[in-house]
Motif scaffolding. Structure first.
Motif, PDB file in Angstrom:
ATOM      1  N   GLU A   1       0.795  -0.926   0.051  1.00  0.00           N
ATOM      2  CA  GLU A   1      -0.038   0.001  -0.395  1.00  0.00           C
ATOM      3  C   GLU A   1       1.006   1.502   0.151  1.00  0.00           C
TER       4      GLU A   1
ATOM      5  N   GLU B   1     -12.814   9.889  -9.706  1.00  0.00           N
ATOM      6  CA  GLU B   1     -11.472   8.643  -9.093  1.00  0.00           C
ATOM      7  C   GLU B   1     -12.148   7.619  -8.864  1.00  0.00           C
TER       8      GLU B   1
ATOM      9  N   TYR C   1     -13.564   7.409  -2.704  1.00  0.00           N
ATOM     10  CA  TYR C   1     -13.074   8.076  -1.140  1.00  0.00           C
ATOM     11  C   TYR C   1     -13.063   9.573  -0.518  1.00  0.00           C
TER      12      TYR C   1
ATOM     13  N   LEU D   1     -12.512  12.524   2.493  1.00  0.00           N
ATOM     14  CA  LEU D   1     -11.651  11.946   2.470  1.00  0.00           C
ATOM     15  C   LEU D   1     -12.887  10.684   3.962  1.00  0.00           C
TER      16      LEU D   1
ATOM     17  N   ILE E   1     -11.044  -3.882   2.464  1.00  0.00           N
ATOM     18  CA  ILE E   1      -9.454  -3.103   2.500  1.00  0.00           C
ATOM     19  C   ILE E   1      -9.226  -2.498   2.341  1.00  0.00           C
TER      20      ILE E   1
ATOM     21  N   LYS F   1      -8.491   2.472   2.783  1.00  0.00           N
ATOM     22  CA  LYS F   1      -7.599   3.137   3.673  1.00  0.00           C
ATOM     23  C   LYS F   1      -8.673   4.656   3.815  1.00  0.00           C
TER      24      LYS F   1
ATOM     25  N   PHE G   1      -9.216   7.846   6.771  1.00  0.00           N
ATOM     26  CA  PHE G   1      -8.403   9.264   7.078  1.00  0.00           C
ATOM     27  C   PHE G   1      -8.746  10.129   8.183  1.00  0.00           C
TER      28      PHE G   1
ATOM     29  N   PRO H   1      -1.718   9.422   9.659  1.00  0.00           N
ATOM     30  CA  PRO H   1      -3.306  10.429   9.157  1.00  0.00           C
ATOM     31  C   PRO H   1      -3.881   9.382   8.440  1.00  0.00           C
ATOM     32  N   GLU H   2      -3.345   8.558   7.491  1.00  0.00           N
ATOM     33  CA  GLU H   2      -4.308   7.353   7.375  1.00  0.00           C
ATOM     34  C   GLU H   2      -4.008   6.566   6.830  1.00  0.00           C
TER      35      GLU H   2
ATOM     36  N   THR I   1      -5.572   1.839   7.054  1.00  0.00           N
ATOM     37  CA  THR I   1      -6.114   0.610   6.463  1.00  0.00           C
ATOM     38  C   THR I   1      -6.703   0.060   7.867  1.00  0.00           C
TER      39      THR I   1
ATOM     40  N   LEU J   1      -6.603  -2.590  10.237  1.00  0.00           N
ATOM     41  CA  LEU J   1      -4.603  -3.651   9.524  1.00  0.00           C
ATOM     42  C   LEU J   1      -3.673  -3.656  10.093  1.00  0.00           C
TER      43      LEU J   1
END
Lengths: 584, 584
Positions: free
Chosen positions: A164, A231, B167, B193, B215, B217, B219, B230-231, B233, B532
């Motif tokens: 990732e 996106e 997103y 986000l 799975i 991301k 934020f 800040p990000e 998973t 994760l």
């Protein structure tokens, strides 16, 4: 427990079993003495039965009151169905209901939840959660999930590691517009959302990860054309210690695997064509080769006669349309009108009917005799019964116009069969592209693409002629993947930035980290990225990527369901050190 | 072809084979008559040999000139090694080099590329691509990839569909701060986000997808604490037609599968504990149960004596530290100092030594006799040789302080073994949490969590007492997952928003689409999300999530490698209808 079986799994072997099901009311049919209710979930539909002999009148009344899309839970006994329905897997049974409870009611949906719905696009987008209940949309999402699982399976088994990469990165002025994210903690500074993980995957190669992939969202703030999303999802891949041939083999393998696993189709080695040949033979860098109608260049045989339109043209080029000789005058006129539409832009069209008796009849009989036209037929591959359509003018423009005609005629003739798959590698792309407006060259692929060996010198003298180690994978006329062998030498990368108009300071500010990385033992590397949305829609035999995205945005980049984007409050703006600059 | 084998696969069975390898120079050892070069790639290290008898002097000179981290390609013959190295899989062979080419040079790296490096954290972050070449980091990334593959495999096999949610969504004032994305095409408006795909996964349940995972991301623009990104998973999951029990069973299954496949450990049914019990027994809603030291509440036996500190306390609570009776006065003083540190904040600590002879010696012998202390020992489970540590004061505060001491002592005693795994469900969380500052209640989990059946009325009278259908999965003292059964009834959701302080207009503006959706047959549903990054680090037996993220950000939310965030140019700002508001 809300259920012990789903609505798609009961069979004759379950007869006499007591079962509990939950799902949505698809339909209520009341015949007086008997009432049927179809209950639906993701897995299928099961028929419930209530009848006067075997069901309490209270329960029957309850069943009659059910509305479409009510959520219910029932318990009952599986029985053999009197009139079987061979069209659905549960069609041999029904459930005689003993207990019924309504888990949630439903207002009348704004459109019917059927395979063929009465809902228009806008309504279906606003109520996307209802649209997803419809089999065509639901099945597309399940299909997409399956494709991504297979992609991951294949790549993992072939030693690729999914890594990732970050979403909050840095804006680069090169290429398409970035979406940016203001930083609260770093006053006046912005992150950017990645247009692709390009530099990160290259750094992973410098980092020795050897084989990388990621299925990853990417973002581009472009004016949206139909079927383009702000996106989108990429299957992003990179390998170290590879030449172009290694990449083509690896990802031809992936594509073959998908066609086999997903579509049950086995395809031998994929053909390859150079960019120049693709343009010459199909007028297009992503030719659809499910059908022929290859271009025949007629300059040698059609020029230097009396026909000045051709004599003054850079290129005279034609295609043979199978069976077109029978077109009426009116049909041919319509075709001429079609190529003259602003979207195509041809000035006119010359045609030749290849009659079944071997004779020819053309719109330019005044200038060309039968022998001339026989040469045209030979060059375009026209057979008796075909129609040759010829366009002329500036080479690039004319090719694009004839390509549009070729695709249109293939469509009309039913030659673009979505169940047929014709992959093709297009290789040897130009490194640079001339921006007609500014007169500057910019990278056709991206600034990290390497030129073919020995062509660096050409950059100085004839930049447009430099060919790159860049390739596209084309499937049925769509670019489904594209990539290149990258530059891994700091000096070559600096030279490339210079040719692309970066000052050394700009190059350092934007890509200093990459050029730094190239100083510490960067291996040769290259990769490819597939557009997942497009790939999935083609494998699914459909045209529209939006149908394979759970919650797509419309052509103004809006999510009409949640109503985004939306204003944010003053406090948020203040924290981000921003004020709005809006014309009132 | 850059290679026909990798650097980790040659064995004695390959002796006499001619091979081509590519990789990085790990080390050059020159003994005069013979020179060895270790070549490294992702797969391992192979020893190359150049000697005066068998290698040209030109080639030897070339080898001697190689620097660390140079990228080379060699061709040579696999031979048996004279002095074998049983520590590495290729240790029985070496390659006698015939051809050597340098594919790329390297400056001396800023830190050593070894398992134990001399590079500090900051330097390793700036040159993350070099850090990734080190086995510990590289192996963590490969491990992460493996864990996510197994998660996907398990969930797919259990009927979950991976669906990508958007997103670019809408900002909600509730909860943590959003990162926002200004829209160019929708003047003055912003996307946000996602902090999680919460509402989208609920809409997928309304849409009949039945079992969803992703799975993905997420934020959060929060002030960063150590080891928070800040990000981050999430493994995000949702199921329809489920009660809490169904969710616990399903994801206990996933967790067991991972522990088995990844760590080779089989664990029977996971224990469950209520939130209240967890607080009472461990002072913590994510107790580490790899070890005991459970809390013993001493109010009944320690109050109403002469000791006013205890008499005035809301709670008197102790733990028994195994073997602590032998601590010296100095060691105990240090422990008292430890609990008084501002990070813990206790006012003081009472202790009781449980001597091997069955007698007790305490810091409060003035107030308590041997019989009293024997009761303390019984309640805290202290055995002869142990030390009882007792804290007192306000119940919540004291529990938190004693929990900190419990964790610290377990750490010192080596009871937090990273190779041991003790999962635990914590259930029956409070629905609401009191914000001490504002006096308002807010959702402990999120506003979509359903209260336990029959507790809606309590919302009016005693909001803090309402328990929710919410649960956390705890592993070794870390919350690795958390979720709830959601509200699926429009009226209940409206009531909940009201209690959370939303006006009907605010609720509609923010979550109107969800409440609309609940009108069209929303099924009962619930789910869970796993962190994760944390899950992978625990399964990997390590503490720091940053070590399992390819390109992490630092505590100021910066990517120091690419130097992001960064200023953007005026043109970009203008297109986004923004101006900066910066104090000069």
């Amino acid at each position: 427990m809300y259920r012990d079986h789903n609505c798609g799994e009961l069979r004759e072997s379950d007869i006499d079993t007591s079962v509990t099901l939950s799902g949505w009311v698809q339909k209520v049919r009341d015949k007086g003495f008997v009432t049927w209710v179809d209950i639906r979930d993701r897995y299928g539909i099961t028929q419930l039965v209530f009848d006067e002999d075997r069901t309490s009148s209270k329960l029957i009344a309850q069943a009659r009151d059910l509305g479409r899309e009510y959520v219910i839970q029932i318990t009952g006994t599986v029985i053999e169905r009197a009139s079987k329905n061979p069209k659905i897997p549960t069609g041999n049974i029904e459930v005689l209901v003993k207990e019924l409870s309504v888990l949630n009611e439903s207002k009348t949906p704004p459109f019917t939840i059927e395979n063929e719905t009465d809902g228009g696009e806008d309504l279906r987008m606003k109520y996307r959660y209802l649209d997803i209940r419809r089999n065509p949309v639901k099945n597309n999402l399940i299909f997409r999930s399956k494709v991504t699982m297979e992609v991951r399976k294949y790549l993992s088994e072939h030693g690729f590691i999914e890594v990732e990469t970050p979403y909050l990165i840095k804006s680069t002025p090169e290429g398409a517009r970035d979406f940016v994210v203001p930083s609260r903690m770093n006053e006046g500074q912005f992150y950017a959302l990645p247009q692709s993980p390009q530099t990160f995957k290259q750094l992973l190669m410098v980092g020795g990860m050897d084989k990388y992939f990621q299925i990853v969202k990417c973002f581009r703030d472009e004016d949206l054309r139909a079927d383009r999303q702000p996106e989108f999802t990429q299957i992003d891949c990179e390998m170290a210690f590879v030449e172009q041939e290694d990449i083509l083999i690896a990802f031809e393998g992936l594509t073959k695997y998908l066609l086999k696993e997903i579509n049950g189709i086995e395809i031998d080695t994929f053909p390859r064509i150079t960019f120049d040949q693709a343009m010459k033979r199909f007028g297009n860098d992503k030719p659809d080769i499910r059908f022929g109608m290859e271009f025949g260049e007629l300059n040698a045989v059609a020029q230097h006669k009396e026909f000045n339109v051709f004599n003054s043209a850079d290129l005279v080029v034609g295609i043979a349309i199978p069976g077109g000789a029978t077109y009426t005058r009116k049909e041919i006129d319509a075709l001429v009108d079609w190529v003259r539409r602003p979207q195509v832009g041809a000035k006119g069209m010359v045609y030749v009917k290849c009659n079944e008796d071997g004779s020819f009849k053309s719109s330019v009989d005044k200038f060309y005799d039968q022998e001339d036209l026989a040469q045209w037929a030979e060059i375009t591959g026209a057979k008796p019964g075909d129609l040759i359509c010829v366009l002329s003018g500036d080479a690039n423009t004319t090719r694009t116009q004839l390509s549009a005609l070729r695709m249109e005629m293939a469509q009309r003739l039913g030659l673009r069969n979505p169940k047929e798959f014709a992959p093709l590698w297009v290789i040897d792309f130009p490194l640079l592209e001339l921006d007609e407006e500014t007169g500057n060259y910019h990278a056709m692929h991206h600034p990290f693409t390497s030129p073919k060996p020995g062509q660096m010198e050409l950059l100085e003298t004839d930049p447009g002629a430099v060919r790159a180690n860049a390739y596209d994978l084309v499937l049925n006329g769509n670019e489904i993947g594209g990539g290149s062998i990258r530059i891994h030498d700091k000096d070559m990368q600096s030279t490339m930035f210079k040719h692309l108009g970066f000052t050394p300071e700009e190059a350092k500010a934007q890509f200093g980290f990459l050029m730094d990385a190239f100083q510490y033992g960067a291996p040769p590397h290259g990769g490819i990225a597939f557009g997942l949305d497009r790939l999935v829609s083609i494998l699914g035999g459909q045209e529209t990527i939006r149908d394979f995205i759970a919650f797509p945005k419309n052509n103004s980049g809006r999510d009409v369901m949640i109503d985004a984007p939306a204003p944010i409050d003053e406090g948020q703006l203040k924290e981000l050190h921003l004020v709005l600059d809006i014309k009132s």
